[in-house]
Design a protein around this motif. Structure first.
Motif: not given
Length: 202
Positions: A101-130
């Motif tokens: 994110v900070r060094g090579r700019h492969v992802l934006t900060l928003r993408q990093f946060i989403d793919r470390s939280t919301a996307l994971t919770a939704e993919t694994f069906g973790l209701t109330g998380r992410g």
């Protein structure tokens, strides 16, 4: 059977880039170094190690270009297999942010946060998380975007990340002003696939 196993191991070692690309964290040596005691034969060394137990190995055979390409895909989430002795156990998320994110700019900060939280919770069906929303579990990490980085190394794999200011787990303060509080409010989360999802995931 021994000849078949040896042939398969020779091919597997070739695909992994050779014995110098396999680190044995419990010994702090590569398979190539260990092989010196076996007349330079890495297969004989590997067999001897396996006879002693089930040795963990860290393989250095990934391409940075491949990693960046995969990481940019919208279905790729942040995670670690948590292999003992590997610095990614303590540093996966921080390294991803610092390098990609900070060094090579492969992802934006928003993408990093989403793919470390919301996307994971939704993919694994973790209701109330992410997600940060009313009624959700209070799992929150507050980090300094200018300092967040992994400190764990292969020599010191359990060093916590730099730049983490506050961590809430289920609403309990686990990290306060960068220091662990000793609170252990986490709990096991069973995988409940969402309707129509693939159990194995992408």
């Amino acid at each position: 059977m021994r000849d078949r196993l040896r042939a398969a191991m020779v091919e597997n070692l070739r695909r992994r880039g050779g014995a110098a690309k396999l680190l044995l964290p419990a010994r702090g040596e590569t398979l190539a170094t260990v092989a010196q005691a076996h007349r330079g034969d890495p297969i004989a060394a590997a067999v001897a190690l396996i006879r002693e137990g089930d040795p963990a190995a860290i393989s250095f055979n990934q391409s940075e270009a491949d990693i960046a390409t995969f990481m940019a895909q919208p279905w790729v989430m942040t995670g670690s297999d948590a292999s003992p002795g590997h610095p990614r156990v303590y540093g996966t998320f921080a390294r991803k942010y610092d390098v990609y994110v900070r060094g090579r700019h492969v992802l934006t900060l928003r993408q990093f946060i989403d793919r470390s939280t919301a996307l994971t919770a939704e993919t694994f069906g973790l209701t109330g998380r992410g997600h940060l929303r009313p009624g959700a579990f209070a799992d929150v990490v507050v980090f300094d975007p200018n300092a967040y980085a992994a400190r764990a190394t292969y020599a010191q794999p359990t060093l916590p990340a730099a730049g983490v200011r506050t961590v809430l787990v289920n609403g309990a303060l686990a990290v306060d002003r960068g220091a662990l509080t000793g609170a252990a409010a986490g709990r096991a989360l069973p995988h409940r696939p969402t309707p129509g999802s693939c159990p194995g995931g992408p």
